[in-house]
Motif scaffolding. Sequence first.
Motif, PDB file in Angstrom:
ATOM      1  N   TYR A 460       0.841  -1.204   0.000  1.00 42.04           N
ATOM      2  CA  TYR A 460       0.000   0.000   0.000  1.00 42.04           C
ATOM      3  C   TYR A 460       0.876   1.255   0.000  1.00 42.04           C
ATOM      4  N   TRP A 462       3.978   1.658  -1.017  1.00 41.16           N
ATOM      5  CA  TRP A 462       4.658   1.851  -2.307  1.00 41.16           C
ATOM      6  C   TRP A 462       3.697   2.439  -3.349  1.00 41.16           C
ATOM      7  N   ILE A 463       2.474   1.887  -3.416  1.00 36.51           N
ATOM      8  CA  ILE A 463       1.505   2.413  -4.376  1.00 36.51           C
ATOM      9  C   ILE A 463       1.191   3.862  -4.053  1.00 36.51           C
ATOM     10  N   ASP A 464       1.028   4.158  -2.774  1.00 36.20           N
ATOM     11  CA  ASP A 464       0.727   5.523  -2.352  1.00 36.20           C
ATOM     12  C   ASP A 464       1.837   6.490  -2.773  1.00 36.20           C
ATOM     13  N   ILE A 469       5.387  -0.120  -8.460  1.00 29.32           N
ATOM     14  CA  ILE A 469       3.947  -0.320  -8.589  1.00 29.32           C
ATOM     15  C   ILE A 469       3.596  -1.782  -8.859  1.00 29.32           C
ATOM     16  N   ASP A 470       4.262  -2.395  -9.825  1.00 29.20           N
ATOM     17  CA  ASP A 470       3.916  -3.783 -10.166  1.00 29.20           C
ATOM     18  C   ASP A 470       4.172  -4.721  -8.998  1.00 29.20           C
ATOM     19  N   ALA A 472       4.339  -3.903  -5.864  1.00 28.71           N
ATOM     20  CA  ALA A 472       3.432  -3.555  -4.769  1.00 28.71           C
ATOM     21  C   ALA A 472       2.070  -4.205  -4.957  1.00 28.71           C
ATOM     22  N   LEU A 473       1.539  -4.120  -6.181  1.00 29.75           N
ATOM     23  CA  LEU A 473       0.222  -4.701  -6.424  1.00 29.75           C
ATOM     24  C   LEU A 473       0.261  -6.216  -6.268  1.00 29.75           C
ATOM     25  N   GLY A 496      -5.367   0.119  -4.555  1.00 23.86           N
ATOM     26  CA  GLY A 496      -4.235  -0.011  -5.461  1.00 23.86           C
ATOM     27  C   GLY A 496      -4.678   0.077  -6.920  1.00 23.86           C
ATOM     28  N   TYR A 497      -5.754  -0.657  -7.253  1.00 30.28           N
ATOM     29  CA  TYR A 497      -6.300  -0.559  -8.609  1.00 30.28           C
ATOM     30  C   TYR A 497      -6.741   0.870  -8.902  1.00 30.28           C
ATOM     31  N   ARG A 499      -5.516   3.693  -7.726  1.00 36.25           N
ATOM     32  CA  ARG A 499      -4.353   4.551  -7.990  1.00 36.25           C
ATOM     33  C   ARG A 499      -3.723   4.271  -9.345  1.00 36.25           C
ATOM     34  N   LEU A 500      -3.936   3.050  -9.841  1.00 33.31           N
ATOM     35  CA  LEU A 500      -3.405   2.689 -11.158  1.00 33.31           C
ATOM     36  C   LEU A 500      -4.376   3.049 -12.289  1.00 33.31           C
TER      37      LEU A 500
END
Length: 582
Positions: A460, A462-464, A469-470, A472-473, A496-497, A499-500
């Motif tokens: 979470y 890392w995504i934030d 990103i990859d 992290a998800l 996460g989805y 934010r992407l």
Amino acid sequence: MPVMKEFSILRKSVLGVSAGVAAGALMLAPLPAEAGKDRMEPGQTLSGNYLAGRHAQARKDLSAAADFLDAALKKAPEAPDLLRRTFILMAVEGRIEEATELARRLLKAKPNSPVAHLILAVNDIKRGRFATANKRLKDLPGNGLGKFVGPVLRGWSLVGERKMDEALKLLTGEPQDKAVKPLLAMHAALINEMLGRHDEAEKHFLAVSQSQNGLSLRVAQLLGSLYERTGQTEKARALYDRYLKEQPGSRLLDVALARLKTGAKPPLKVFSVSDGAAEALFGIDSSLRQQNAQETALVLGRLALYLKPRFPVMQILLGDILEASGRLEPALELYSAIDRRSAFSWPARLRIASILDRLERTDEAVEHLSRMAADHPEDPGPLISLGDIQRSHDRFAESIDAYDRAFKRIKTLESRHWSLLYARGISLERAKQWSRAEADFLNALDFKPEQPYVLNYLGYSWIDKGTHIDRALEMIRKAANLRPNDGYIIDSLGWGYYRLGDFDNAVRNLERAVELRPQDPIINDHLGDAYWRVGRRREAGFQWRRALSLDPEDELTAKLRLKLKQSLAEDTETAKKTPNDG
């Protein structure tokens, strides 16, 4: 959203009796949390005292309820339901002398009440009326709770009558229910040890150990003490080492290990019939506690302490039961009464700090743990507890300091320290020391690669931050597979989805998260944001209003009101917010 894991003292059954104990136990009325101490004194009328007693029960003040119903019972001594209610409350509250008198009256109206018979039998044992106790216990039903307490307490009653061989015959025979066998073997061992039959005692202790899933603390203590008393110090040391290998970091054998160093021999742990009966009640109680049969466990624990008031392991167990039912003041009193020389003093002191914090006496808890840390400058435990308390109150800089000092006391980091790395990582992340926090989370994953909460928190974060990103998800997906019904982790996946930019997947996962955690304002807010992005504007407004009704923190409240006024813009997205750990 990252989930904060609670770090608590390991609870382990001292004698693995059986889940059948809980299944067969007489379950009393549910034990509510303790209410405030301020209350009225009993009045003069039957109806007034009865209603006040029921009101006290509704307010979760069992002590006051017992007083009021007892006063009502004096006005209506033949009322059977009132008699039963008052008897149960007296037993639960540990007012055993009063419960004993009520038990005699109750049995006239209801001759088959097993708890009433048990209380009278325990009273007989305490007063040395062993033949009377034996007769009463013999008449207990052979099922439910009776099949456990009956034979073992009869065994000790026979010891009181000096019928040693008869007692051992009862305890070593083949019981109808094999679940009772470890309990009986434990007490056959204790009686044999009293009689100086050390080889027989060892045989029965080992039989108990072999029936357990791992070595229990009580077997380690009792069998180890036997080895020490009989000069078999190497066997004692090997047994203690085995327990510590299974329970690393435990201080519960410190007293025994200190004896081995000095060559001192321990006294015989069980030296009277009352002590033996208390030990039996404790053994059953520990299994009941494991099976969450708290009501019956509380009554048995009260009876054990009635027989043996200075019984630290029982005080710990009973305190734990009281804590679980929200009765913090009585638990605090029990823990505080434990002798500092006992092996159980240290964990009791840690529990005292936890209770002080729960009673909103946090400064006292901090001071208490600081003293403990000074008392044993090599032990990281008090500093870890200190850090946990400070972290729970958002005192992140102080918690980091406590955790840092705890790490300095740990010579070699092991797999079990993943939780400490995780805890410090949370404090560091909240204190905006991300590089250190990230290192702690990664180190925790080195020890526990499949730990879902660490995977979730780091993923979470890392995504934030828009990095890795990859990876992290993928970490959050793994956490969600490991904990598919954890609303906070599913929220992280959905966010996460989001934010992407994958808003359809975001909606699907966030709807599931709201199903799992409908009362969480952040998750409802996240779902509102996702609905807005896929054009479901009316539903988005509903979710934001829903989130606002769930008493969110001030920062989120302001953002929700802005969204409802101006709709969603980039600077109002809660993705900008520090992660919620649930």
